[in-house]
Design a protein around this motif. Sequence first.
Motif, PDB file in Angstrom:
ATOM      1  N   PHE A   1     -24.911 -44.635  21.611  1.00 36.45           N
ATOM      2  CA  PHE A   1     -25.830 -43.531  21.904  1.00 36.45           C
ATOM      3  C   PHE A   1     -26.721 -43.319  20.695  1.00 36.45           C
ATOM      4  O   PHE A   1     -26.339 -43.593  19.561  1.00 36.45           O
ATOM      5  N   ASP A   2     -27.938 -42.880  20.946  1.00 36.56           N
ATOM      6  CA  ASP A   2     -28.920 -42.544  19.909  1.00 36.56           C
ATOM      7  C   ASP A   2     -29.593 -41.247  20.302  1.00 36.56           C
ATOM      8  O   ASP A   2     -30.111 -41.138  21.417  1.00 36.56           O
ATOM      9  N   ILE A   3     -29.582 -40.302  19.402  1.00 38.42           N
ATOM     10  CA  ILE A   3     -30.246 -39.019  19.632  1.00 38.42           C
ATOM     11  C   ILE A   3     -31.203 -38.802  18.467  1.00 38.42           C
ATOM     12  O   ILE A   3     -30.803 -38.930  17.307  1.00 38.42           O
ATOM     13  N   THR A   4     -32.448 -38.505  18.770  1.00 38.07           N
ATOM     14  CA  THR A   4     -33.445 -38.257  17.734  1.00 38.07           C
ATOM     15  C   THR A   4     -33.918 -36.814  17.862  1.00 38.07           C
ATOM     16  O   THR A   4     -34.185 -36.343  18.956  1.00 38.07           O
ATOM     17  N   GLN A   5     -34.005 -36.150  16.718  1.00 44.85           N
ATOM     18  CA  GLN A   5     -34.401 -34.741  16.720  1.00 44.85           C
ATOM     19  C   GLN A   5     -35.300 -34.470  15.522  1.00 44.85           C
ATOM     20  O   GLN A   5     -35.037 -34.951  14.424  1.00 44.85           O
ATOM     21  N   GLN A   6     -36.327 -33.678  15.734  1.00 48.39           N
ATOM     22  CA  GLN A   6     -37.195 -33.266  14.635  1.00 48.39           C
ATOM     23  C   GLN A   6     -36.834 -31.852  14.229  1.00 48.39           C
ATOM     24  O   GLN A   6     -36.693 -30.967  15.085  1.00 48.39           O
ATOM     25  N   PHE A   7     -36.692 -31.621  12.930  1.00 50.94           N
ATOM     26  CA  PHE A   7     -36.459 -30.280  12.390  1.00 50.94           C
ATOM     27  C   PHE A   7     -37.742 -29.822  11.707  1.00 50.94           C
ATOM     28  O   PHE A   7     -38.296 -30.540  10.876  1.00 50.94           O
ATOM     29  N   GLU A   8     -38.190 -28.645  12.075  1.00 51.80           N
ATOM     30  CA  GLU A   8     -39.431 -28.102  11.522  1.00 51.80           C
ATOM     31  C   GLU A   8     -39.248 -27.570  10.106  1.00 51.80           C
ATOM     32  O   GLU A   8     -40.206 -27.469   9.355  1.00 51.80           O
ATOM     33  N   GLU A   9     -38.009 -27.219   9.754  1.00 54.92           N
ATOM     34  CA  GLU A   9     -37.761 -26.674   8.418  1.00 54.92           C
ATOM     35  C   GLU A   9     -36.407 -27.161   7.900  1.00 54.92           C
ATOM     36  O   GLU A   9     -35.574 -27.643   8.660  1.00 54.92           O
ATOM     37  N   ALA A  10     -36.207 -27.012   6.607  1.00 55.04           N
ATOM     38  CA  ALA A  10     -34.951 -27.421   5.974  1.00 55.04           C
ATOM     39  C   ALA A  10     -33.823 -26.482   6.391  1.00 55.04           C
ATOM     40  O   ALA A  10     -34.055 -25.329   6.755  1.00 55.04           O
ATOM     41  N   CYS A  11     -32.614 -27.007   6.333  1.00 53.35           N
ATOM     42  CA  CYS A  11     -31.426 -26.205   6.650  1.00 53.35           C
ATOM     43  C   CYS A  11     -30.272 -26.710   5.775  1.00 53.35           C
ATOM     44  O   CYS A  11     -29.964 -27.902   5.791  1.00 53.35           O
ATOM     45  N   ASP A  12     -29.665 -25.817   5.026  1.00 55.23           N
ATOM     46  CA  ASP A  12     -28.556 -26.205   4.147  1.00 55.23           C
ATOM     47  C   ASP A  12     -27.270 -26.499   4.904  1.00 55.23           C
ATOM     48  O   ASP A  12     -26.393 -27.170   4.382  1.00 55.23           O
ATOM     49  N   ASN A  13     -27.129 -25.976   6.126  1.00 52.01           N
ATOM     50  CA  ASN A  13     -25.882 -26.104   6.875  1.00 52.01           C
ATOM     51  C   ASN A  13     -26.114 -26.544   8.315  1.00 52.01           C
ATOM     52  O   ASN A  13     -25.784 -25.822   9.248  1.00 52.01           O
ATOM     53  N   THR A  14     -26.673 -27.722   8.510  1.00 55.03           N
ATOM     54  CA  THR A  14     -26.843 -28.251   9.859  1.00 55.03           C
ATOM     55  C   THR A  14     -25.513 -28.835  10.309  1.00 55.03           C
ATOM     56  O   THR A  14     -24.936 -29.677   9.638  1.00 55.03           O
ATOM     57  N   LEU A  15     -25.037 -28.353  11.426  1.00 54.61           N
ATOM     58  CA  LEU A  15     -23.767 -28.815  11.975  1.00 54.61           C
ATOM     59  C   LEU A  15     -24.027 -29.991  12.906  1.00 54.61           C
ATOM     60  O   LEU A  15     -24.945 -29.954  13.719  1.00 54.61           O
ATOM     61  N   LEU A  16     -23.232 -31.050  12.778  1.00 53.10           N
ATOM     62  CA  LEU A  16     -23.291 -32.206  13.672  1.00 53.10           C
ATOM     63  C   LEU A  16     -21.922 -32.327  14.313  1.00 53.10           C
ATOM     64  O   LEU A  16     -20.904 -32.222  13.630  1.00 53.10           O
ATOM     65  N   TYR A  17     -21.878 -32.553  15.631  1.00 50.64           N
ATOM     66  CA  TYR A  17     -20.571 -32.608  16.280  1.00 50.64           C
ATOM     67  C   TYR A  17     -20.605 -33.245  17.653  1.00 50.64           C
ATOM     68  O   TYR A  17     -21.607 -33.187  18.341  1.00 50.64           O
ATOM     69  N   PRO A  18     -19.465 -33.825  18.061  1.00 54.88           N
ATOM     70  CA  PRO A  18     -19.191 -34.054  19.476  1.00 54.88           C
ATOM     71  C   PRO A  18     -18.269 -32.938  19.969  1.00 54.88           C
ATOM     72  O   PRO A  18     -17.369 -32.500  19.240  1.00 54.88           O
ATOM     73  N   TYR A  19     -18.512 -32.437  21.180  1.00 50.54           N
ATOM     74  CA  TYR A  19     -17.655 -31.433  21.836  1.00 50.54           C
ATOM     75  C   TYR A  19     -17.143 -32.038  23.131  1.00 50.54           C
ATOM     76  O   TYR A  19     -17.924 -32.610  23.894  1.00 50.54           O
ATOM     77  N   LEU A  20     -15.881 -31.847  23.393  1.00 47.13           N
ATOM     78  CA  LEU A  20     -15.292 -32.220  24.673  1.00 47.13           C
ATOM     79  C   LEU A  20     -15.087 -30.940  25.477  1.00 47.13           C
ATOM     80  O   LEU A  20     -14.379 -30.042  25.036  1.00 47.13           O
ATOM     81  N   PHE A  21     -15.760 -30.849  26.614  1.00 44.78           N
ATOM     82  CA  PHE A  21     -15.644 -29.684  27.493  1.00 44.78           C
ATOM     83  C   PHE A  21     -14.821 -30.011  28.734  1.00 44.78           C
ATOM     84  O   PHE A  21     -14.289 -29.131  29.382  1.00 44.78           O
ATOM     85  N   GLY A  22     -14.769 -31.264  29.094  1.00 41.60           N
ATOM     86  CA  GLY A  22     -14.105 -31.669  30.333  1.00 41.60           C
ATOM     87  C   GLY A  22     -12.737 -32.270  30.098  1.00 41.60           C
ATOM     88  O   GLY A  22     -12.176 -32.194  29.017  1.00 41.60           O
ATOM     89  N   SER A  23     -12.215 -32.864  31.157  1.00 39.08           N
ATOM     90  CA  SER A  23     -10.916 -33.532  31.055  1.00 39.08           C
ATOM     91  C   SER A  23     -11.140 -35.020  30.883  1.00 39.08           C
ATOM     92  O   SER A  23     -12.185 -35.562  31.263  1.00 39.08           O
ATOM     93  N   GLY A  24     -10.159 -35.689  30.320  1.00 40.68           N
ATOM     94  CA  GLY A  24     -10.233 -37.119  30.103  1.00 40.68           C
ATOM     95  C   GLY A  24      -9.968 -37.448  28.654  1.00 40.68           C
ATOM     96  O   GLY A  24      -9.515 -36.606  27.867  1.00 40.68           O
ATOM     97  N   LYS A  25     -10.258 -38.677  28.314  1.00 44.74           N
ATOM     98  CA  LYS A  25     -10.010 -39.172  26.962  1.00 44.74           C
ATOM     99  C   LYS A  25     -11.269 -39.871  26.460  1.00 44.74           C
ATOM    100  O   LYS A  25     -11.851 -40.666  27.193  1.00 44.74           O
ATOM    101  N   ILE A  26     -11.663 -39.541  25.251  1.00 50.05           N
ATOM    102  CA  ILE A  26     -12.817 -40.201  24.652  1.00 50.05           C
ATOM    103  C   ILE A  26     -12.489 -40.632  23.227  1.00 50.05           C
ATOM    104  O   ILE A  26     -11.605 -40.076  22.578  1.00 50.05           O
ATOM    105  N   TRP A  27     -13.213 -41.635  22.754  1.00 50.97           N
ATOM    106  CA  TRP A  27     -13.133 -42.072  21.368  1.00 50.97           C
ATOM    107  C   TRP A  27     -14.546 -42.106  20.832  1.00 50.97           C
ATOM    108  O   TRP A  27     -15.484 -42.409  21.497  1.00 50.97           O
TER     109      TRP A  27
END
Length: 171
Positions: free
Chosen positions: A145-171
């Motif tokens: 997967f590839d996700i591209t995002q533009q940030f208009e301003e600086a941020c000292d604490n940008t959070l990056l994460y995967p979240y699992l909301f459903g059922s199943g198994k992921i790696w």
Amino acid sequence: MNNQMNGLLTCLLLALLSLACGAYAGENILKDGGFEQYLDQPDEQGNPFKVWSGWNWEGNCRRVADTDIKHEGQASAEMLSYGACKLGISQTVKTEAGWYRLSGYVRAINLKTGLYNRGLVVSFEPKGKELMTDLPTGTYGWRKFDITQQFEEACDNTLLYPYLFGSGKIW
């Protein structure tokens, strides 16, 4: 002769432009992007990683460092849920204004949607603004997967994460 010279100059200019574009490629700002650094035993919040942290808000779910099933390297981050849940693995990074790319590989077994009609998301979160991207549900082998995002301003604490909301198994 003039057309040949113009063609040669055009090729040279394109080559220089491609070199210049490569020179501006951003560095990897994630620490331990491959989930290589894991603990012998999960911490008191159930987090199995040294660099990554995470949450388990609700549901019958867990996250582990899997040393058997991995895309490459020593380990992968496995998340498993038996029903609707809210489980995450995260890292905080400093970002400047500009473009960012988050890429990786994901594998799923019987991933179904759960809370908020979502299965698995990957997200940037600058200044508390969730920029979630849904990844496919179902069963599949390693997918990039590839996700591209533009940030208009600086941020000292940008959070990056995967979240699992459903059922199943992921790696």
